[in-house]
Design a protein around this motif. Sequence first.
Motif, PDB file in Angstrom:
ATOM      1  N   ASP A 131    -108.797  11.217  26.820  1.00  0.00           N
ATOM      2  CA  ASP A 131    -109.130  10.804  25.451  1.00  0.00           C
ATOM      3  C   ASP A 131    -107.899  10.123  24.861  1.00  0.00           C
ATOM      4  N   PRO A 132    -107.667   8.854  25.200  1.00  0.00           N
ATOM      5  CA  PRO A 132    -106.388   8.214  24.877  1.00  0.00           C
ATOM      6  C   PRO A 132    -106.228   7.804  23.420  1.00  0.00           C
ATOM      7  N   LEU A 133    -104.978   7.792  23.006  1.00  0.00           N
ATOM      8  CA  LEU A 133    -104.531   7.331  21.690  1.00  0.00           C
ATOM      9  C   LEU A 133    -103.229   6.589  21.916  1.00  0.00           C
ATOM     10  N   CYS A 134    -102.989   5.540  21.141  1.00  0.00           N
ATOM     11  CA  CYS A 134    -101.735   4.781  21.256  1.00  0.00           C
ATOM     12  C   CYS A 134    -100.881   5.001  20.008  1.00  0.00           C
ATOM     13  N   VAL A 135     -99.611   5.319  20.239  1.00  0.00           N
ATOM     14  CA  VAL A 135     -98.670   5.487  19.139  1.00  0.00           C
ATOM     15  C   VAL A 135     -97.602   4.403  19.239  1.00  0.00           C
ATOM     16  N   THR A 172     -84.341 -10.368  12.959  1.00  0.00           N
ATOM     17  CA  THR A 172     -83.960  -9.091  13.559  1.00  0.00           C
ATOM     18  C   THR A 172     -84.664  -8.891  14.901  1.00  0.00           C
ATOM     19  N   VAL A 173     -83.936  -8.323  15.878  1.00  0.00           N
ATOM     20  CA  VAL A 173     -84.561  -7.919  17.140  1.00  0.00           C
ATOM     21  C   VAL A 173     -85.197  -6.556  16.919  1.00  0.00           C
ATOM     22  N   GLN A 174     -86.517  -6.507  16.918  1.00  0.00           N
ATOM     23  CA  GLN A 174     -87.244  -5.273  16.644  1.00  0.00           C
ATOM     24  C   GLN A 174     -87.780  -4.698  17.962  1.00  0.00           C
ATOM     25  N   LYS A 175     -87.112  -3.661  18.446  1.00  0.00           N
ATOM     26  CA  LYS A 175     -87.508  -3.039  19.704  1.00  0.00           C
ATOM     27  C   LYS A 175     -88.658  -2.070  19.450  1.00  0.00           C
ATOM     28  N   LEU A 176     -89.721  -2.208  20.231  1.00  0.00           N
ATOM     29  CA  LEU A 176     -90.910  -1.396  20.055  1.00  0.00           C
ATOM     30  C   LEU A 176     -91.198  -0.589  21.321  1.00  0.00           C
ATOM     31  N   ARG A 177     -91.826   0.541  21.135  1.00  0.00           N
ATOM     32  CA  ARG A 177     -92.290   1.362  22.246  1.00  0.00           C
ATOM     33  C   ARG A 177     -93.732   1.772  21.968  1.00  0.00           C
ATOM     34  N   PHE A 178     -94.596   1.539  22.958  1.00  0.00           N
ATOM     35  CA  PHE A 178     -95.991   1.946  22.874  1.00  0.00           C
ATOM     36  C   PHE A 178     -96.186   3.150  23.789  1.00  0.00           C
ATOM     37  N   GLY A 179     -96.679   4.242  23.230  1.00  0.00           N
ATOM     38  CA  GLY A 179     -96.935   5.442  24.013  1.00  0.00           C
ATOM     39  C   GLY A 179     -98.413   5.764  24.019  1.00  0.00           C
ATOM     40  N   ILE A 180     -98.963   6.038  25.200  1.00  0.00           N
ATOM     41  CA  ILE A 180    -100.375   6.382  25.333  1.00  0.00           C
ATOM     42  C   ILE A 180    -100.464   7.869  25.662  1.00  0.00           C
ATOM     43  N   TYR A 181    -101.240   8.603  24.878  1.00  0.00           N
ATOM     44  CA  TYR A 181    -101.351  10.046  25.045  1.00  0.00           C
ATOM     45  C   TYR A 181    -102.825  10.459  25.162  1.00  0.00           C
ATOM     46  N   ASP A 182    -103.052  11.486  25.967  1.00  0.00           N
ATOM     47  CA  ASP A 182    -104.368  12.106  26.078  1.00  0.00           C
ATOM     48  C   ASP A 182    -104.443  13.224  25.034  1.00  0.00           C
ATOM     49  N   ILE A 183    -105.285  13.032  24.026  1.00  0.00           N
ATOM     50  CA  ILE A 183    -105.359  13.966  22.905  1.00  0.00           C
ATOM     51  C   ILE A 183    -106.507  14.955  23.122  1.00  0.00           C
ATOM     52  N   ASP A 184    -106.160  16.229  23.236  1.00  0.00           N
ATOM     53  CA  ASP A 184    -107.171  17.264  23.465  1.00  0.00           C
ATOM     54  C   ASP A 184    -107.153  18.351  22.399  1.00  0.00           C
ATOM     55  N   ASN A 185    -106.441  18.124  21.281  1.00  0.00           N
ATOM     56  CA  ASN A 185    -106.418  19.108  20.211  1.00  0.00           C
ATOM     57  C   ASN A 185    -106.329  18.385  18.872  1.00  0.00           C
ATOM     58  N   THR A 241    -103.931  18.947  16.503  1.00  0.00           N
ATOM     59  CA  THR A 241    -102.592  18.928  15.905  1.00  0.00           C
ATOM     60  C   THR A 241    -102.033  17.512  15.931  1.00  0.00           C
ATOM     61  N   PRO A 242    -101.276  17.105  14.894  1.00  0.00           N
ATOM     62  CA  PRO A 242    -100.699  15.754  14.872  1.00  0.00           C
ATOM     63  C   PRO A 242     -99.521  15.583  15.820  1.00  0.00           C
ATOM     64  N   GLU A 243     -98.903  16.698  16.262  1.00  0.00           N
ATOM     65  CA  GLU A 243     -97.754  16.588  17.154  1.00  0.00           C
ATOM     66  C   GLU A 243     -98.204  16.116  18.528  1.00  0.00           C
ATOM     67  N   LEU A 244     -97.358  15.343  19.184  1.00  0.00           N
ATOM     68  CA  LEU A 244     -97.690  14.809  20.497  1.00  0.00           C
ATOM     69  C   LEU A 244     -97.063  15.604  21.635  1.00  0.00           C
ATOM     70  N   GLY A 245     -96.205  16.566  21.299  1.00  0.00           N
ATOM     71  CA  GLY A 245     -95.514  17.333  22.328  1.00  0.00           C
ATOM     72  C   GLY A 245     -96.444  18.169  23.177  1.00  0.00           C
ATOM     73  N   ASP A 246     -97.607  18.545  22.622  1.00  0.00           N
ATOM     74  CA  ASP A 246     -98.546  19.365  23.379  1.00  0.00           C
ATOM     75  C   ASP A 246     -99.691  18.543  23.967  1.00  0.00           C
ATOM     76  N   ASP A 247     -99.536  17.210  23.998  1.00  0.00           N
ATOM     77  CA  ASP A 247    -100.542  16.325  24.589  1.00  0.00           C
ATOM     78  C   ASP A 247     -99.982  15.670  25.848  1.00  0.00           C
ATOM     79  N   GLY A 262     -98.512   7.266  29.704  1.00  0.00           N
ATOM     80  CA  GLY A 262     -97.687   6.105  30.034  1.00  0.00           C
ATOM     81  C   GLY A 262     -97.151   5.427  28.796  1.00  0.00           C
ATOM     82  N   GLY A 263     -96.111   4.632  28.977  1.00  0.00           N
ATOM     83  CA  GLY A 263     -95.510   3.924  27.854  1.00  0.00           C
ATOM     84  C   GLY A 263     -94.973   2.572  28.284  1.00  0.00           C
ATOM     85  N   ALA A 264     -94.713   1.728  27.303  1.00  0.00           N
ATOM     86  CA  ALA A 264     -94.165   0.400  27.567  1.00  0.00           C
ATOM     87  C   ALA A 264     -93.283   0.001  26.401  1.00  0.00           C
TER      88      ALA A 264
END
Length: 378
Positions: A27-31, A69-82, A84-90, A94-96
């Motif tokens: 169940d992916p989500l992108c941050v 400005t050089v704006q460095k970005l990171r895209f993180g894809i997480y499998d959300i199964d709860n 809670t807003p925190e991502l540590g328990d998901d 993968g990321g880019a």
Amino acid sequence: MAHCVTLVQLSVSCEHLIDKDIGSKSDPLCVLLQDVGGAWAELCRTERVRNCSSPEFSKTLQIEYHFETVQKLRFGIYDIDNKTPELGDDDFLGGAECSLGQIVSSQTLTLPLMLKPGKPAGRGTITDFLGKSDPFLEFFRQGDGKWQLAYRTEVVKNNLNPTWKRFSVSLQHFCGGDLSTPIQVRCSDYDSDGSHDLIGTFHTTLAQLQAVPAEFECVHPEKQQRKKNYRNSGTVRVKTCRVETEYSFLDYVMGGCQINFTVGVDFTGSNGDPSSPDSLHYLSPTGVNEYLTALWSVGSVVQDYDSDKLFPAFGFGAQVPPDWQVSHEFALNFNPSNPYCAGIQGIVDAYRQALPQVRLYGPTNFAPIINHVARFAA
């Protein structure tokens, strides 16, 4: 403009994500995160797409684009199964990483998702009648040789005659700002396992959608080829569609909007004795204090938008000559019939002349000055 800032909306989709769930797809989500002083700070997130290994996220990721400005970005894809807003328990899928400059210069950017260096986890793209169905609509705009998801409606459960809620989406994101850009609309039957069944599709433009009431036949391509007497799988009727212009502050200014600048100076006793260095009214040897610093800072910006450069200035919370009654709305130049001062310098001069002539008192009551300005505005 000296400071060039534009709000950019990023559309994100992924392909072939790994499955972390047992017995079903993730169940992916992108941050989206941005490098701020060497630390990654979260900016925003997409919605969660249930049971899907190749999601197209409907919610865009918004970020201010600074050309300089050089704006460095990171895209993180997480499998959300709860919930809670925190991502540590998901589960991390993968990321880019890339810069915002890379995205805006290429418009469509495809990046490999990495679980960790050297280990790919998928690929992400950044762009912009058996029983009753659970239908939803998806609107795709055409760009860079492919269909890009612009909006997804809610699912209407167990209904063959659904009415979807009104929605609003930016014109740029919906059709690139072009009313003639091809738009594909897909109507699908929702399944909780992510294997949504296509009911039908049709093509249109925003110009056609605006010609309400508009009605479109939803056609299933395979059924159309296979069944001789097939006409459609239903119709979609557009009840209302309009484009509303949202003007920015800059639009108003360039359109001739003027700003009337009024000053109210606090002469209450809580400021301290003006002869004491601890007082906000204390004039330093260079002739500056906290009030004058604030006046110059704000006034130097606002004065460019006032055509006559005549600014009414008042004081409140002081005993005023000649009868030494407390006043909460007296002209800083002591001329009630003409409280206007010529430019910011005129206000500064009036303040410096008034300061030694009044007695700081109280209470702090700035309502009369606010009401004065409100009456003037009305």
